[in-house]
Write a protein that holds these residues in place. Structure first.
Motif, PDB file in Angstrom:
ATOM      1  N   MET A 172       0.854  -1.199   0.000  1.00  0.00           N
ATOM      2  CA  MET A 172       0.000   0.000   0.000  1.00  0.00           C
ATOM      3  C   MET A 172       0.881   1.236   0.000  1.00  0.00           C
ATOM      4  SD  MET A 172      -3.185  -1.259   2.335  1.00  0.00           S
ATOM      5  CE  MET A 172      -4.353  -0.243   1.440  1.00  0.00           C
ATOM      6  N   LEU A 173       0.356   2.319  -0.560  1.00  0.00           N
ATOM      7  CA  LEU A 173       1.114   3.549  -0.726  1.00  0.00           C
ATOM      8  C   LEU A 173       0.251   4.756  -0.396  1.00  0.00           C
ATOM      9  CD1 LEU A 173       3.944   4.493  -2.000  1.00  0.00           C
ATOM     10  CD2 LEU A 173       2.578   5.053  -4.014  1.00  0.00           C
ATOM     11  N   LEU A 174       0.865   5.719   0.291  1.00  0.00           N
ATOM     12  CA  LEU A 174       0.228   7.009   0.538  1.00  0.00           C
ATOM     13  C   LEU A 174       1.102   8.092  -0.086  1.00  0.00           C
ATOM     14  CD1 LEU A 174      -2.000   8.690   2.014  1.00  0.00           C
ATOM     15  CD2 LEU A 174      -0.328   8.959   3.857  1.00  0.00           C
ATOM     16  N   PRO A 175       0.693   8.655  -1.235  1.00  0.00           N
ATOM     17  CA  PRO A 175       1.453   9.771  -1.808  1.00  0.00           C
ATOM     18  C   PRO A 175       1.338  10.999  -0.898  1.00  0.00           C
ATOM     19  CG  PRO A 175      -0.016   8.791  -3.436  1.00  0.00           C
ATOM     20  CD  PRO A 175      -0.414   8.253  -2.098  1.00  0.00           C
ATOM     21  N   LEU A 176       2.443  11.702  -0.731  1.00  0.00           N
ATOM     22  CA  LEU A 176       2.464  12.899   0.122  1.00  0.00           C
ATOM     23  C   LEU A 176       2.554  14.176  -0.705  1.00  0.00           C
ATOM     24  CD1 LEU A 176       4.962  11.628   2.827  1.00  0.00           C
ATOM     25  CD2 LEU A 176       2.476  11.754   3.010  1.00  0.00           C
ATOM     26  N   ARG A 177       2.990  14.084  -1.899  1.00  0.00           N
ATOM     27  CA  ARG A 177       3.198  15.271  -2.746  1.00  0.00           C
ATOM     28  C   ARG A 177       2.472  15.097  -4.051  1.00  0.00           C
ATOM     29  NH1 ARG A 177       5.552  16.324   1.451  1.00  0.00           N
ATOM     30  NH2 ARG A 177       7.716  16.158   1.968  1.00  0.00           N
TER      31      ARG A 177
END
Length: 177
Positions: A172-177
Motif C-alpha cells: 500500500m502507498l500514501l502519496p504525500l506530494r
C-alpha cells in the motif's frame, strides 16, 4: 482520552520495555505485526533491537503514541531507503495500537500523526510517499484504505502464518506530494 504522539523519542529502558510489551500484547491479540501468537517480549526483542539499531544509525525513526498515564500505546517505525533510486519514499513498519485502546479511533489518529510527521518533520523534506505492506486476510488493508493508503500491489500467498495458512502480502502507498 487521546494519545500524545512524539517523533524520535529518547530511547531509554521504559521506552524499550513499553514497545516490547505493546508488541507482545498486539501479537498475542492476533495483530499482524511479524509474529504469530503466542509470543513473549523476549522472542520479540531481536526485532526491536534491529529497529533501535536503525534509529542509532539514522536510517529508522519512531513515532510513539502515549496514553494519559504516559504508557506506550501505539507505534510506527519509518525506515529510509538506502537504494539511491528510492530515497524519495519511506517504509512504514510495526504499526500498532494496544488492544486495550482499539476501537476508539486511535489507529486513525496514529496514521494521521504518521502522515503529518512525514509531511512536516525535519528529515522528511524529500519524502514523497509512505509505503507499507500488510498481511491479507486480516482486514487491516481496509483500515489503511480509510487512512488514505491505496493498494498498489499484492504478492499471493507470500506470508505463511502456519502450514496450510498462506496470506497475501499487500503493498500500500500514501502519496504525500
Amino acid at each position: 482520552m487521546t494519545l500524545t504522539f512524539e517523533l524520535d523519542p529518547a530511547v531509554d529502558t521504559a521506552l524499550r520495555d513499553g514497545v516490547l510489551a505493546l508488541w507482545a500484547d498486539v501479537s498475542n491479540a492476533g495483530g499482524a505485526v511479524g509474529f504469530v501468537p503466542p509470543v513473549t517480549p523476549e522472542e520479540i526483542r531481536p526485532a526491536l533491537l534491529r529497529h533501535l539499531l536503525g534509529m542509532a544509525e539514522g536510517t529508522t525513526r519512531l513515532l510513539v503514541g502515549r496514553d494519559e498515564e504516559g504508557e506506550v500505546a501505539a507505534t510506527a517505525f519509518y525506515t529510509y531507503n538506502s537504494h539511491p533510486l528510492m530515497t524519495h519514499w519511506v517504509w512504514l513498519y510495526t504499526v500498532m495500537v494496544h488492544p486495550g485502546h482499539q476501537g476508539k479511533g486511535y489507529g486513525l489518529d496514529l496514521m494521521a500523526a504518521v502522515e503529518a510527521a512525514a509531511r512536516g518533520a525535519e528529515g522528511f523534506e524529500h519524502i514523497e510517499a509512505i509505503r507499507l505492506t500488510c498481511r491479507g486476510g486480516t482486514g487491516v488493508d481496509a483500515f489503511y484504505a480509510r487512512a488514505g493508503y491505496k493498494e498498489v500491489g499484492r504478492v499471493p500467498a507470500a506470508i505463511r502464518v502456519a502450514p496450510g495458512d498462506d496470506r497475501d502480502d499487500i503493498i500500500m502507498l500514501l502519496p504525500l506530494r
